[in-house]
Scaffold this motif. Structure first.
Motif, PDB file in Angstrom:
ATOM      1  N   LYS A 156       0.855  -1.191   0.000  1.00 13.34           N
ATOM      2  CA  LYS A 156       0.000   0.000   0.000  1.00 13.34           C
ATOM      3  C   LYS A 156       0.886   1.235   0.000  1.00 13.34           C
ATOM      4  O   LYS A 156       1.885   1.293   0.711  1.00 13.34           O
ATOM      5  N   GLY A 157       0.518   2.220  -0.825  1.00 11.87           N
ATOM      6  CA  GLY A 157       1.257   3.472  -0.854  1.00 11.87           C
ATOM      7  C   GLY A 157       2.308   3.567  -1.933  1.00 11.87           C
ATOM      8  O   GLY A 157       3.063   4.525  -1.967  1.00 11.87           O
ATOM      9  N   VAL A 158       2.375   2.586  -2.849  1.00 13.50           N
ATOM     10  CA  VAL A 158       3.322   2.641  -3.970  1.00 13.50           C
ATOM     11  C   VAL A 158       2.552   2.486  -5.285  1.00 13.50           C
ATOM     12  O   VAL A 158       1.732   1.582  -5.433  1.00 13.50           O
ATOM     13  N   THR A 159       2.820   3.396  -6.216  1.00 15.88           N
ATOM     14  CA  THR A 159       2.221   3.354  -7.550  1.00 15.88           C
ATOM     15  C   THR A 159       3.341   3.373  -8.576  1.00 15.88           C
ATOM     16  O   THR A 159       4.289   4.135  -8.442  1.00 15.88           O
ATOM     17  N   CYS A 160       3.206   2.537  -9.603  1.00 13.99           N
ATOM     18  CA  CYS A 160       4.170   2.511 -10.707  1.00 13.99           C
ATOM     19  C   CYS A 160       3.515   3.085 -11.950  1.00 13.99           C
ATOM     20  O   CYS A 160       2.359   2.768 -12.269  1.00 13.99           O
ATOM     21  N   TYR A 161       4.268   3.943 -12.635  1.00  8.57           N
ATOM     22  CA  TYR A 161       3.819   4.549 -13.883  1.00  8.57           C
ATOM     23  C   TYR A 161       4.644   3.943 -15.002  1.00  8.57           C
ATOM     24  O   TYR A 161       5.872   4.016 -14.982  1.00  8.57           O
ATOM     25  N   VAL A 162       3.955   3.330 -15.966  1.00  9.36           N
ATOM     26  CA  VAL A 162       4.627   2.671 -17.085  1.00  9.36           C
ATOM     27  C   VAL A 162       4.221   3.365 -18.368  1.00  9.36           C
ATOM     28  O   VAL A 162       3.025   3.545 -18.634  1.00  9.36           O
ATOM     29  N   SER A 163       5.225   3.774 -19.153  1.00 12.22           N
ATOM     30  CA  SER A 163       4.943   4.324 -20.480  1.00 12.22           C
ATOM     31  C   SER A 163       5.402   3.294 -21.497  1.00 12.22           C
ATOM     32  O   SER A 163       6.424   2.629 -21.316  1.00 12.22           O
ATOM     33  N   ARG A 164       4.611   3.147 -22.575  1.00 10.64           N
ATOM     34  CA  ARG A 164       4.953   2.168 -23.604  1.00 10.64           C
ATOM     35  C   ARG A 164       4.334   2.567 -24.926  1.00 10.64           C
ATOM     36  O   ARG A 164       3.383   3.352 -24.975  1.00 10.64           O
ATOM     37  N   ALA A 165       4.909   2.015 -25.979  1.00 13.02           N
ATOM     38  CA  ALA A 165       4.393   2.274 -27.320  1.00 13.02           C
ATOM     39  C   ALA A 165       3.137   1.443 -27.552  1.00 13.02           C
ATOM     40  O   ALA A 165       3.037   0.311 -27.089  1.00 13.02           O
ATOM     41  N   LYS A 166       2.184   2.029 -28.254  1.00 10.91           N
ATOM     42  CA  LYS A 166       0.966   1.315 -28.638  1.00 10.91           C
ATOM     43  C   LYS A 166       0.765   1.517 -30.131  1.00 10.91           C
ATOM     44  O   LYS A 166       0.636   2.644 -30.600  1.00 10.91           O
ATOM     45  N   THR A 167       0.760   0.418 -30.863  1.00  8.68           N
ATOM     46  CA  THR A 167       0.660   0.451 -32.317  1.00  8.68           C
ATOM     47  C   THR A 167      -0.765   0.780 -32.748  1.00  8.68           C
ATOM     48  O   THR A 167      -1.724   0.232 -32.202  1.00  8.68           O
ATOM     49  N   GLY A 168      -0.876   1.669 -33.720  1.00 10.43           N
ATOM     50  CA  GLY A 168      -2.182   2.060 -34.248  1.00 10.43           C
ATOM     51  C   GLY A 168      -2.440   1.416 -35.602  1.00 10.43           C
ATOM     52  O   GLY A 168      -2.069   0.276 -35.846  1.00 10.43           O
ATOM     53  N   GLY A 169      -3.072   2.180 -36.484  1.00 12.22           N
ATOM     54  CA  GLY A 169      -3.413   1.673 -37.809  1.00 12.22           C
ATOM     55  C   GLY A 169      -4.548   0.673 -37.755  1.00 12.22           C
ATOM     56  O   GLY A 169      -5.205   0.503 -36.723  1.00 12.22           O
ATOM     57  N   ILE A 170      -4.765   0.005 -38.853  1.00 14.34           N
ATOM     58  CA  ILE A 170      -5.858  -0.969 -38.932  1.00 14.34           C
ATOM     59  C   ILE A 170      -5.607  -2.140 -37.986  1.00 14.34           C
ATOM     60  O   ILE A 170      -6.480  -2.519 -37.210  1.00 14.34           O
ATOM     61  N   LYS A 171      -4.380  -2.694 -38.016  1.00 18.98           N
ATOM     62  CA  LYS A 171      -4.071  -3.825 -37.133  1.00 18.98           C
ATOM     63  C   LYS A 171      -4.194  -3.434 -35.664  1.00 18.98           C
ATOM     64  O   LYS A 171      -4.711  -4.195 -34.854  1.00 18.98           O
TER      65      LYS A 171
END
Length: 156
Positions: A49-64
């Motif tokens: 309790k009291g710890v939060t992790c922030y994760v940034s990552r790539a997310k592929t778009g387009g039709i797929k």
């Protein structure tokens, strides 16, 4: 049968609720389908309790990407911070997969692993992706020191 389906839906909803979207930025415009993005999600550590992790990552778009068929890149970054008083509802294992999320249709997953550095009374968080055949060595690490007056309880 209906109870089993409702129970499975509740479990899936709880797992999906573990990641809380914080924001996103577009990186590549796509005429058809969503743009390529970098997304930032918050993960509250379920064992601390009291710890939060922030994760940034790539997310592929387009039709797929729009259809959920694209494989996202392995690049990710993590920053974990104390967001409240730190407490431990129960002893922690030395190392534990805190969170895992699918980042391709079948074969690839993003992981957040919590490790305990008992000698320094510090929680260490690692993010990486794996794949059924071959994972990626790309990773990111962050640490949250815990006040010495609050020793981290370890499972024995």
């Amino acid at each position: 049968m209906k109870r089993v389906l409702l129970g499975a839906a509740a479990v899936l909803a709880a797992a999906a609720a573990a990641a809380e979207p914080v924001g996103e930025v577009d990186t590549v415009f796509k005429l058809i389908g969503p743009d390529h993005k970098i997304v930032v999600d918050a993960y509250d550590d379920p064992g601390v309790k009291g710890v939060t992790c922030y994760v940034s990552r790539a997310k592929t778009g387009g039709i797929k990407g729009g259809l959920g068929l694209a494989e996202d890149k392995s690049d990710a970054s993590i920053a974990c911070r104390q967001t409240g008083p730190i407490s431990f509802p129960k002893p922690l294992p030395q190392q534990e997969d805190m969170f895992s999320e699918r980042i391709s249709l079948v074969f690839k997953r993003l992981h957040v692993v919590r490790m305990v550095d008992a000698g320094r009374n510090t929680l260490v968080y690692l993010t990486y992706s794996d794949r059924v055949i071959e994972g990626s060595p790309q990773n990111a690490v962050t640490a949250v020191p815990v006040d010495r007056t609050t020793p981290i309880p370890l499972k024995r």
